[in-house]
Design a protein around this motif. Structure first.
Motif, mmCIF file in Angstrom:
data_model
loop_
_atom_site.group_PDB
_atom_site.id
_atom_site.type_symbol
_atom_site.label_atom_id
_atom_site.label_comp_id
_atom_site.label_asym_id
_atom_site.label_seq_id
_atom_site.Cartn_x
_atom_site.Cartn_y
_atom_site.Cartn_z
ATOM 1 N N ILE A 1 54.355 -126.514 -6.747
ATOM 2 C CA ILE A 1 53.819 -125.802 -7.912
ATOM 3 C C ILE A 1 53.793 -126.712 -9.132
ATOM 4 O O ILE A 1 52.768 -126.839 -9.815
ATOM 5 C CB ILE A 1 54.663 -124.546 -8.198
ATOM 6 C CG1 ILE A 1 54.466 -123.496 -7.110
ATOM 7 C CG2 ILE A 1 54.292 -123.962 -9.569
ATOM 8 C CD1 ILE A 1 55.353 -122.274 -7.277
ATOM 9 N N THR B 1 51.280 -129.594 -8.817
ATOM 10 C CA THR B 1 49.903 -129.128 -8.984
ATOM 11 C C THR B 1 49.605 -128.817 -10.443
ATOM 12 O O THR B 1 48.504 -129.083 -10.938
ATOM 13 C CB THR B 1 49.659 -127.870 -8.125
ATOM 14 O OG1 THR B 1 50.053 -128.126 -6.784
ATOM 15 C CG2 THR B 1 48.196 -127.465 -8.165
ATOM 16 N N ALA B 2 50.586 -128.259 -11.155
ATOM 17 C CA ALA B 2 50.365 -127.854 -12.542
ATOM 18 C C ALA B 2 50.426 -129.016 -13.519
ATOM 19 O O ALA B 2 49.659 -129.055 -14.491
ATOM 20 C CB ALA B 2 51.401 -126.799 -12.934
ATOM 21 N N TYR C 1 49.333 -129.971 -18.946
ATOM 22 C CA TYR C 1 48.977 -129.023 -17.886
ATOM 23 C C TYR C 1 47.578 -129.318 -17.375
ATOM 24 O O TYR C 1 46.629 -129.497 -18.142
ATOM 25 C CB TYR C 1 49.046 -127.593 -18.413
ATOM 26 C CG TYR C 1 48.629 -126.558 -17.390
ATOM 27 C CD1 TYR C 1 49.527 -126.101 -16.439
ATOM 28 C CD2 TYR C 1 47.330 -126.053 -17.367
ATOM 29 C CE1 TYR C 1 49.149 -125.159 -15.482
ATOM 30 C CE2 TYR C 1 46.948 -125.113 -16.416
ATOM 31 C CZ TYR C 1 47.865 -124.671 -15.481
ATOM 32 O OH TYR C 1 47.491 -123.748 -14.540
ATOM 33 N N THR C 2 47.457 -129.381 -16.037
ATOM 34 C CA THR C 2 46.152 -129.633 -15.423
ATOM 35 C C THR C 2 45.686 -128.440 -14.590
ATOM 36 O O THR C 2 44.526 -128.062 -14.623
ATOM 37 C CB THR C 2 46.211 -130.886 -14.523
ATOM 38 O OG1 THR C 2 47.256 -130.724 -13.556
ATOM 39 C CG2 THR C 2 46.489 -132.125 -15.364
ATOM 40 N N GLY C 3 46.607 -127.834 -13.830
ATOM 41 C CA GLY C 3 46.226 -126.722 -12.970
ATOM 42 C C GLY C 3 45.455 -127.192 -11.752
ATOM 43 O O GLY C 3 45.288 -128.383 -11.507
ATOM 44 N N GLU D 1 44.578 -126.312 -7.383
ATOM 45 C CA GLU D 1 45.032 -125.615 -6.179
ATOM 46 C C GLU D 1 45.499 -126.589 -5.116
ATOM 47 O O GLU D 1 45.022 -127.728 -5.037
ATOM 48 C CB GLU D 1 43.909 -124.746 -5.610
ATOM 49 C CG GLU D 1 42.701 -125.532 -5.119
ATOM 50 C CD GLU D 1 41.693 -124.652 -4.394
ATOM 51 O OE1 GLU D 1 42.107 -123.613 -3.838
ATOM 52 O OE2 GLU D 1 40.494 -125.013 -4.381
ATOM 53 N N THR E 1 47.058 -122.096 -11.637
ATOM 54 C CA THR E 1 47.552 -122.993 -10.588
ATOM 55 C C THR E 1 47.784 -122.154 -9.338
ATOM 56 O O THR E 1 48.539 -121.178 -9.371
ATOM 57 C CB THR E 1 48.870 -123.666 -11.014
ATOM 58 O OG1 THR E 1 48.617 -124.563 -12.098
ATOM 59 C CG2 THR E 1 49.476 -124.439 -9.848
ATOM 60 N N TYR F 1 38.800 -121.150 -4.950
ATOM 61 C CA TYR F 1 39.320 -121.221 -6.324
ATOM 62 C C TYR F 1 38.352 -120.545 -7.291
ATOM 63 O O TYR F 1 38.772 -119.807 -8.193
ATOM 64 C CB TYR F 1 39.534 -122.691 -6.716
ATOM 65 C CG TYR F 1 40.297 -122.889 -8.001
ATOM 66 C CD1 TYR F 1 41.677 -122.720 -8.061
ATOM 67 C CD2 TYR F 1 39.632 -123.239 -9.180
ATOM 68 C CE1 TYR F 1 42.385 -122.903 -9.235
ATOM 69 C CE2 TYR F 1 40.326 -123.429 -10.363
ATOM 70 C CZ TYR F 1 41.695 -123.259 -10.382
ATOM 71 O OH TYR F 1 42.392 -123.442 -11.555
#
Length: 483
Positions: A204, A207-208, A285-287, A289, A461, A475
């Motif tokens: 998590i 990915t974020a 922060y990118t976010g 999946e 995310t 997504y």
């Protein structure tokens, strides 16, 4: 025998005499109580005992180290702690796993070892007083801080405090590094067997926030264990441990200045630094999946959104929102009431709320049948979206009460309260434990509605792991569901 009989007789005669004399004495308190209407209150005076607020004092040593004490309200043990403003996000690809190595070997210093900590004869080894006095040692860390703590009886505070300083601040030796490599391997193997969910959380964060900073794995990269030599560990300590990043604390003390003097004497080996401490890279922060397909019949899905940092005024809103949505152990939460009690294909569901010094994440995690993966995601997302509308007062008040109960129960434990106090000082530059209840009570339905509405407009995310993860909505389809 005669004396016993005569004694009983005299007592009976005396009782009979007083019964006759005072039986109809209506001014006697006992008579008034006996004849009073049971529905009427007694004319008694009551006194409310108010617990005084715990007093905290803060001082700064000449070398820049901060000292925090919690005043003793009654005779008890003494809790000690050292907070280092250093966490897993401060590791690099070279030093990844350093904090896990320190945790696995924090007893292994030149002065102290596991053997001297645990041995019973403390005549020649001061560390033995930890067990002899009924004390305890522990070290833990997270993404942003490391905390060494101990407790003991008051007459052993000097020895225990000096031991904890050695364990927290002494550079790691070659022996420590060798032991750390072996223990780090064992920690990773154990996680693979137990599957506690830590790796899922690491996915998590990665990915974020990307591959560095808050995206660093909490236990470090397994492939880097062999590089954790004594040189690497010492380099990590020297680059990140700065006097301004150290807070020593004690709870259950009667004299703040006395502990300050002890800290000044024990930490005199730390020179005042003229250079500024290294600054952390701002979290970005990118976010996005990540979907990990396995052969399991279950699937775990997490959907999170960027939220707020620790020092945000909206933090209490997110705490109440998390409790309302479905924190663990809340039988009346929205998730429990609308999902777990109605759909047998859902095994577990809970809200997720992570906060850091410059970022945050909020969302949910749901686990259930892989064949129902799309329904798992849709149903749980509907519960979150529903909180953008007015919340019934009884549900909101129940969530507030539960949250306050959890907070206040934790603060009743001396070691947890001291750790929370020192972390509060580290974040807010003040101890704000006494404000927690007021901040929780101040949260309104309108504030929660606004926060949820704003969350759903942000880039999410998504992390999915398990069977049929590839069959979940795309997504873009999930973005459409947020509208």
């Amino acid at each position: 025998m005669l004396s016993r009989v005569s004694g009983r007789q005299s007592i009976s005669l005396r009782k009979f005499f007083f019964d006759v004399v005072y039986r109809d004495d209506k001014s006697a308190p006992l008579y008034q109580v006996a004849r009073r209407d049971p529905k009427s209150p007694l004319d008694t005076q009551t006194q409310q005992i108010k617990e005084s607020e715990i007093k905290y004092e803060v001082s700064k040593l000449p070398n820049g180290v901060t000292v925090l004490t919690e005043q003793a309200s009654h005779p008890s043990r003494v809790d000690l702690g050292i907070l280092l403003n250093v966490g897993a996000r401060d590791e690099t690809s070279e030093t990844s796993g350093s904090l896990l190595a320190i945790k696995n070997t924090y007893f292994k210093t030149i002065i102290n070892t596991n053997e001297t900590i645990n041995q019973q004869d403390f005549i020649n080894h001061k560390s033995g007083v930890i067990q002899m006095s009924g004390g305890d040692f522990e070290m833990d860390y997270d993404q942003e801080t490391s905390y060494f703590k101990a407790h003991s009886l008051s007459h052993d505070v000097v020895d225990v405090f000096k031991t904890i300083v050695d364990c927290a601040l002494e550079p790691k030796s070659v022996v420590s590094a060798s032991v750390a490599q072996e223990k780090n391997q064992g920690t990773h193997k154990l996680e693979e067997q137990l599957n506690t969910g830590e790796k899922f959380n690491e996915t998590i964060f990665k990915t974020a926030f990307g591959q560095e900073g808050l995206g660093n794995p909490l236990r470090g990269y397994k492939k880097n264990i062999g590089n954790l030599s004594a040189y690497t560990l010492q380099k990590f300590q020297l680059e990140n441990i700065h006097p301004s990043k150290i807070i020593v604390t004690a709870g259950g003390v009667y004299n703040h200045q006395e502990f300050v003097n002890l800290a000044a004497e024990t930490l005199s080996f730390i020179p005042a630094s003229k250079s500024e401490p290294s600054k952390r890279v701002q979290a970005q922060y990118t976010g996005g999946e990540v979907r990990n397909l396995t052969d399991d019949s279950e699937i775990a899905i997490a959907l999170l959104f960027p939220s707020v940092a620790w020092n945000s005024n909206e933090l209490p809103i997110y705490q109440v929102l998390n409790t309302l949505l479905g924190s663990e152990g809340h039988g009346q939460s929205i998730i429990q009431r609308n999902l777990l009690s109605k759909h047998s294909f859902i095994d577990s569901a809970t809200g997720l709320n992570f906060n850091f010094s410059d970022a945050g994440l909020f969302g949910f995690k749901v686990i259930g049948s892989a064949e129902k993966g799309a329904d798992l995601l849709r149903l749980t997302l509907e519960q979150l979206k529903g909180l953008a509308n007015a919340i019934p007062a009884d549900q909101l008040n129940r969530a507030k009460s539960l949250l306050k109960n959890r907070v206040f129960t934790a603060l009743e434990r001396p070691d947890d309260r001291l750790e929370e106090a020192v972390k509060s000082l580290n974040i807010f530059n003040a101890v704000k434990l006494n404000d927690y209840g007021r901040l929780i009570d101040s949260v309104t339905s309108a504030q929660i509605n606004t926060v949820v509405a704003n969350l759903l407009r942000k880039t999410p995310t998504l992390v999915a792991e398990g069977g049929l993860a590839n069959r979940l909505p795309s997504y873009d389809q999930i973005l459409n569901q947020l509208k």
